[in-house]
Design a protein around this motif. Structure first.
Motif, mmCIF file in Angstrom:
data_model
loop_
_atom_site.group_PDB
_atom_site.id
_atom_site.type_symbol
_atom_site.label_atom_id
_atom_site.label_comp_id
_atom_site.label_asym_id
_atom_site.label_seq_id
_atom_site.Cartn_x
_atom_site.Cartn_y
_atom_site.Cartn_z
ATOM 1 N N ASN A 19 19.303 1.355 -3.882
ATOM 2 C CA ASN A 19 20.609 0.661 -3.917
ATOM 3 C C ASN A 19 20.570 -0.718 -3.280
ATOM 4 O OD1 ASN A 19 21.912 2.762 -5.293
ATOM 5 N ND2 ASN A 19 22.237 3.865 -3.386
ATOM 6 N N ILE A 20 19.456 -1.432 -3.460
ATOM 7 C CA ILE A 20 19.314 -2.790 -2.940
ATOM 8 C C ILE A 20 19.123 -3.743 -4.118
ATOM 9 C CG2 ILE A 20 17.893 -4.336 -1.537
ATOM 10 C CD1 ILE A 20 17.072 -1.795 0.067
ATOM 11 N N ILE A 21 19.883 -4.834 -4.113
ATOM 12 C CA ILE A 21 19.723 -5.895 -5.104
ATOM 13 C C ILE A 21 19.179 -7.114 -4.369
ATOM 14 C CG2 ILE A 21 20.871 -7.341 -6.831
ATOM 15 C CD1 ILE A 21 20.888 -4.343 -7.473
ATOM 16 N N HIS A 22 18.019 -7.603 -4.781
ATOM 17 C CA HIS A 22 17.306 -8.676 -4.075
ATOM 18 C C HIS A 22 18.029 -10.019 -4.176
ATOM 19 C CE1 HIS A 22 14.174 -11.647 -3.159
ATOM 20 N NE2 HIS A 22 13.559 -10.673 -2.502
ATOM 21 N N LYS A 23 18.442 -10.435 -5.344
ATOM 22 C CA LYS A 23 19.195 -11.662 -5.651
ATOM 23 C C LYS A 23 18.387 -12.950 -5.599
ATOM 24 C CE LYS A 23 23.817 -10.175 -4.319
ATOM 25 N NZ LYS A 23 24.970 -10.535 -3.494
ATOM 26 N N ASP A 24 17.101 -12.913 -5.273
ATOM 27 C CA ASP A 24 16.324 -14.160 -5.208
ATOM 28 C C ASP A 24 14.881 -13.921 -5.646
ATOM 29 O OD1 ASP A 24 15.823 -16.861 -4.730
ATOM 30 O OD2 ASP A 24 15.342 -16.542 -2.620
ATOM 31 N N ILE A 25 14.717 -13.268 -6.800
ATOM 32 C CA ILE A 25 13.366 -13.021 -7.300
ATOM 33 C C ILE A 25 12.814 -14.306 -7.914
ATOM 34 C CG2 ILE A 25 12.001 -11.754 -9.017
ATOM 35 C CD1 ILE A 25 12.871 -10.059 -6.662
ATOM 36 N N ASN A 26 11.726 -14.766 -7.351
ATOM 37 C CA ASN A 26 10.996 -15.914 -7.889
ATOM 38 C C ASN A 26 9.543 -15.778 -7.444
ATOM 39 O OD1 ASN A 26 10.612 -17.384 -5.306
ATOM 40 N ND2 ASN A 26 12.846 -17.559 -5.387
ATOM 41 N N LEU A 27 8.682 -16.632 -7.946
ATOM 42 C CA LEU A 27 7.255 -16.497 -7.668
ATOM 43 C C LEU A 27 6.916 -16.542 -6.184
ATOM 44 C CD1 LEU A 27 5.666 -18.564 -10.577
ATOM 45 C CD2 LEU A 27 5.792 -16.080 -10.319
ATOM 46 N N SER A 28 7.664 -17.307 -5.409
ATOM 47 C CA SER A 28 7.343 -17.405 -3.982
ATOM 48 C C SER A 28 7.730 -16.144 -3.208
ATOM 49 C CB SER A 28 8.008 -18.640 -3.365
ATOM 50 O OG SER A 28 9.407 -18.531 -3.416
ATOM 51 N N ASN A 29 8.516 -15.254 -3.815
ATOM 52 C CA ASN A 29 8.926 -14.021 -3.151
ATOM 53 C C ASN A 29 8.170 -12.792 -3.659
ATOM 54 O OD1 ASN A 29 10.723 -15.317 -1.496
ATOM 55 N ND2 ASN A 29 12.432 -15.081 -2.894
ATOM 56 N N ILE A 30 7.151 -13.019 -4.476
ATOM 57 C CA ILE A 30 6.304 -11.939 -4.971
ATOM 58 C C ILE A 30 4.896 -12.171 -4.432
ATOM 59 C CG2 ILE A 30 5.321 -10.825 -7.006
ATOM 60 C CD1 ILE A 30 7.816 -11.839 -8.536
ATOM 61 N N VAL A 31 4.392 -11.192 -3.688
ATOM 62 C CA VAL A 31 3.063 -11.303 -3.092
ATOM 63 C C VAL A 31 2.163 -10.269 -3.758
ATOM 64 C CG1 VAL A 31 1.731 -11.124 -0.957
ATOM 65 C CG2 VAL A 31 4.051 -12.065 -0.904
ATOM 66 N N PHE A 32 1.041 -10.732 -4.300
ATOM 67 C CA PHE A 32 0.078 -9.843 -4.946
ATOM 68 C C PHE A 32 -1.251 -9.965 -4.223
ATOM 69 C CE2 PHE A 32 -3.256 -9.105 -8.182
ATOM 70 C CZ PHE A 32 -2.991 -7.779 -8.427
ATOM 71 N N ASN A 33 -1.774 -8.837 -3.746
ATOM 72 C CA ASN A 33 -3.054 -8.808 -3.050
ATOM 73 C C ASN A 33 -4.154 -8.510 -4.076
ATOM 74 O OD1 ASN A 33 -5.397 -7.928 -1.615
ATOM 75 N ND2 ASN A 33 -4.110 -7.559 0.179
ATOM 76 N N LEU A 34 -5.002 -9.480 -4.327
ATOM 77 C CA LEU A 34 -6.069 -9.315 -5.317
ATOM 78 C C LEU A 34 -7.056 -8.212 -4.944
ATOM 79 C CD1 LEU A 34 -6.850 -13.039 -6.185
ATOM 80 C CD2 LEU A 34 -5.847 -11.331 -7.696
ATOM 81 N N GLN A 35 -7.310 -8.038 -3.654
ATOM 82 C CA GLN A 35 -8.286 -7.042 -3.211
ATOM 83 C C GLN A 35 -7.771 -5.613 -3.360
ATOM 84 O OE1 GLN A 35 -9.153 -8.428 0.751
ATOM 85 N NE2 GLN A 35 -10.872 -9.667 0.036
ATOM 86 N N THR A 36 -6.503 -5.390 -3.041
ATOM 87 C CA THR A 36 -5.957 -4.032 -3.091
ATOM 88 C C THR A 36 -5.165 -3.754 -4.363
ATOM 89 O OG1 THR A 36 -3.896 -4.638 -1.976
ATOM 90 C CG2 THR A 36 -5.755 -3.976 -0.577
ATOM 91 N N GLY A 37 -4.717 -4.808 -5.042
ATOM 92 C CA GLY A 37 -3.900 -4.646 -6.241
ATOM 93 C C GLY A 37 -2.448 -4.328 -5.940
ATOM 94 N N LYS A 38 -2.048 -4.414 -4.668
ATOM 95 C CA LYS A 38 -0.677 -4.098 -4.278
ATOM 96 C C LYS A 38 0.247 -5.292 -4.481
ATOM 97 C CE LYS A 38 -1.662 -0.426 -1.038
ATOM 98 N NZ LYS A 38 -1.369 0.128 0.274
#
Length: 53
Positions: A19-38
C-alpha cells in the motif's frame, strides 16, 4: 535489458502490495547491482502510504 525491467516491475509490485505509492520513479531512484542482480527502489520522500480501514 528485459530481465532488468522485469525485476523493476516486480519490485514495484511488492511496494504497491504494501500500500505504498512511490510518486517519483525515475532512473536516479532505481539502483541495480550488476554483481548480485538485485534491484532497489530508493528515495521515498514523496511516497504515500494508504491505510486500510
Amino acid at each position: 535489458m528485459l530481465a532488468i525491467a522485469i525485476k523493476i516491475t516486480g519490485t514495484l509490485a511488492q511496494i504497491h502490495a504494501a500500500n505504498i505509492i512511490h510518486k517519483d520513479i525515475n532512473l536516479s531512484n532505481i539502483v541495480f547491482n550488476l554483481q548480485t542482480g538485485k534491484v532497489k527502489i530508493i528515495d521515498f520522500g514523496m511516497a504515500t502510504v494508504f491505510i486500510s480501514n
